[in-house]
Design a protein around this motif. Structure first.
Motif, PDB file in Angstrom:
ATOM      1  N   PHE A   6      22.863 -19.443 -14.353  1.00  0.00           N
ATOM      2  CA  PHE A   6      21.834 -20.468 -14.235  1.00  0.00           C
ATOM      3  C   PHE A   6      21.769 -21.382 -15.465  1.00  0.00           C
ATOM      4  CE2 PHE A   6      19.924 -17.471 -11.035  1.00  0.00           C
ATOM      5  CZ  PHE A   6      20.072 -18.316  -9.960  1.00  0.00           C
ATOM      6  N   GLU A   7      22.215 -20.905 -16.624  1.00  0.00           N
ATOM      7  CA  GLU A   7      22.201 -21.755 -17.817  1.00  0.00           C
ATOM      8  C   GLU A   7      23.161 -22.930 -17.631  1.00  0.00           C
ATOM      9  OE1 GLU A   7      22.955 -19.038 -21.009  1.00  0.00           O
ATOM     10  OE2 GLU A   7      20.955 -18.168 -20.866  1.00  0.00           O
ATOM     11  N   GLU A   8      24.340 -22.666 -17.094  1.00  0.00           N
ATOM     12  CA  GLU A   8      25.296 -23.748 -16.823  1.00  0.00           C
ATOM     13  C   GLU A   8      24.769 -24.633 -15.693  1.00  0.00           C
ATOM     14  OE1 GLU A   8      29.198 -22.252 -16.018  1.00  0.00           O
ATOM     15  OE2 GLU A   8      29.330 -21.226 -17.947  1.00  0.00           O
ATOM     16  N   PHE A   9      24.196 -24.011 -14.700  1.00  0.00           N
ATOM     17  CA  PHE A   9      23.656 -24.759 -13.573  1.00  0.00           C
ATOM     18  C   PHE A   9      22.514 -25.670 -14.034  1.00  0.00           C
ATOM     19  CE2 PHE A   9      20.912 -25.178  -9.770  1.00  0.00           C
ATOM     20  CZ  PHE A   9      21.802 -25.864  -8.964  1.00  0.00           C
ATOM     21  N   LYS A  23      16.674 -29.494  -4.520  1.00  0.00           N
ATOM     22  CA  LYS A  23      17.105 -28.728  -3.356  1.00  0.00           C
ATOM     23  C   LYS A  23      18.510 -29.160  -2.932  1.00  0.00           C
ATOM     24  CE  LYS A  23      14.461 -26.493   0.037  1.00  0.00           C
ATOM     25  NZ  LYS A  23      13.235 -26.413   0.754  1.00  0.00           N
ATOM     26  N   ALA A  24      18.769 -30.483  -2.947  1.00  0.00           N
ATOM     27  CA  ALA A  24      20.085 -30.994  -2.557  1.00  0.00           C
ATOM     28  C   ALA A  24      21.166 -30.537  -3.544  1.00  0.00           C
ATOM     29  CB  ALA A  24      20.050 -32.516  -2.472  1.00  0.00           C
ATOM     30  N   ILE A  25      20.847 -30.515  -4.833  1.00  0.00           N
ATOM     31  CA  ILE A  25      21.814 -30.051  -5.843  1.00  0.00           C
ATOM     32  C   ILE A  25      22.151 -28.586  -5.600  1.00  0.00           C
ATOM     33  CG2 ILE A  25      22.194 -29.632  -8.313  1.00  0.00           C
ATOM     34  CD1 ILE A  25      20.310 -32.041  -8.845  1.00  0.00           C
ATOM     35  N   CYS A  26      21.134 -27.777  -5.330  1.00  0.00           N
ATOM     36  CA  CYS A  26      21.353 -26.352  -5.066  1.00  0.00           C
ATOM     37  C   CYS A  26      22.227 -26.167  -3.831  1.00  0.00           C
ATOM     38  CB  CYS A  26      20.021 -25.629  -4.886  1.00  0.00           C
ATOM     39  SG  CYS A  26      19.069 -25.432  -6.409  1.00  0.00           S
ATOM     40  N   GLU A  27      21.935 -26.910  -2.765  1.00  0.00           N
ATOM     41  CA  GLU A  27      22.736 -26.787  -1.542  1.00  0.00           C
ATOM     42  C   GLU A  27      24.183 -27.191  -1.786  1.00  0.00           C
ATOM     43  OE1 GLU A  27      20.749 -29.087   1.485  1.00  0.00           O
ATOM     44  OE2 GLU A  27      19.055 -27.702   1.572  1.00  0.00           O
ATOM     45  N   SER A  32      21.240 -20.502  -4.708  1.00  0.00           N
ATOM     46  CA  SER A  32      19.974 -20.205  -4.044  1.00  0.00           C
ATOM     47  C   SER A  32      18.842 -20.957  -4.751  1.00  0.00           C
ATOM     48  CB  SER A  32      19.703 -18.705  -4.078  1.00  0.00           C
ATOM     49  OG  SER A  32      18.354 -18.451  -3.729  1.00  0.00           O
ATOM     50  N   TYR A  33      18.217 -21.827  -4.020  1.00  0.00           N
ATOM     51  CA  TYR A  33      17.125 -22.644  -4.567  1.00  0.00           C
ATOM     52  C   TYR A  33      16.005 -21.756  -5.106  1.00  0.00           C
ATOM     53  CZ  TYR A  33      13.198 -25.957  -4.525  1.00  0.00           C
ATOM     54  OH  TYR A  33      12.117 -26.716  -4.861  1.00  0.00           O
ATOM     55  N   ARG A  34      15.590 -20.764  -4.322  1.00  0.00           N
ATOM     56  CA  ARG A  34      14.490 -19.888  -4.743  1.00  0.00           C
ATOM     57  C   ARG A  34      14.860 -19.069  -5.990  1.00  0.00           C
ATOM     58  NH1 ARG A  34      10.326 -18.628  -0.640  1.00  0.00           N
ATOM     59  NH2 ARG A  34      10.706 -20.041   1.102  1.00  0.00           N
ATOM     60  N   SER A  35      16.095 -18.597  -6.038  1.00  0.00           N
ATOM     61  CA  SER A  35      16.526 -17.815  -7.206  1.00  0.00           C
ATOM     62  C   SER A  35      16.530 -18.686  -8.457  1.00  0.00           C
ATOM     63  CB  SER A  35      17.931 -17.251  -6.990  1.00  0.00           C
ATOM     64  OG  SER A  35      17.933 -16.362  -5.905  1.00  0.00           O
ATOM     65  N   TYR A  36      17.000 -19.920  -8.306  1.00  0.00           N
ATOM     66  CA  TYR A  36      17.030 -20.827  -9.455  1.00  0.00           C
ATOM     67  C   TYR A  36      15.615 -21.138  -9.940  1.00  0.00           C
ATOM     68  CZ  TYR A  36      17.375 -25.016 -12.246  1.00  0.00           C
ATOM     69  OH  TYR A  36      17.242 -25.924 -13.255  1.00  0.00           O
ATOM     70  N   LEU A  45      11.069 -22.933 -18.107  1.00  0.00           N
ATOM     71  CA  LEU A  45      11.609 -24.263 -17.829  1.00  0.00           C
ATOM     72  C   LEU A  45      10.992 -24.893 -16.576  1.00  0.00           C
ATOM     73  CD1 LEU A  45      15.362 -23.449 -18.502  1.00  0.00           C
ATOM     74  CD2 LEU A  45      13.782 -24.614 -20.036  1.00  0.00           C
ATOM     75  N   GLY A  46      10.012 -24.212 -16.023  1.00  0.00           N
ATOM     76  CA  GLY A  46       9.388 -24.720 -14.799  1.00  0.00           C
ATOM     77  C   GLY A  46       8.718 -26.056 -15.041  1.00  0.00           C
TER      78      GLY A  46
END
Length: 111
Positions: A6-9, A23-27, A32-36, A45-46
């Motif tokens: 997730f740090e790279e993501f 959401k589009a980036i995750c897809e 997983s959007y929820r996991s991220y 970071l929220g």
């Protein structure tokens, strides 16, 4: 499903979030959007949710030919007093009749 870094993501998200929704980036990246979102929240970071603002400004409306409200109850009234005084109305609203009678009640000595 492979473990996501997730740090790279997060770096990828920061790069493209102005152009695409999260959401589009995750897809697109198969994340997983929820996991991220959970990872981001756990790492402080929220991002706060956008609050909907109340509408501002005024709208002026001009209305023509507004119909008169229809009275629910109309009555025909005819009162004749001993002194010869007469009161007669066709299609009088009940509320108006009650108001009229309330006003003249002290004069008529009615209880």
């Amino acid at each position: 499903m492979p473990q996501t870094n997730f740090e790279e993501f997060q770096e990828l998200v920061e790069q493209f979030e102005q152009e695409m929704s999260l959401k589009a980036i995750c897809e697109q990246e198969g994340v997983s959007y929820r996991s991220y979102i959970a990872w981001r929240k756990n790492h402080g970071l929220g991002k706060p949710r956008k609050k909907r603002s109340a509408p501002t400004g005024l709208v002026e409306v001009e209305v023509e030919d507004v119909p008169r409200p229809v009275a629910l109850y109309n009555v025909s009234v005819r009162l004749e007093f001993e002194n010869g005084l007469r009161f007669q109305r066709e299609e009088m609203e009940v509320e108006s009749l009650i108001e009229f009678l309330t006003k003249i009640k002290p004069v008529l000595c009615l209880s």
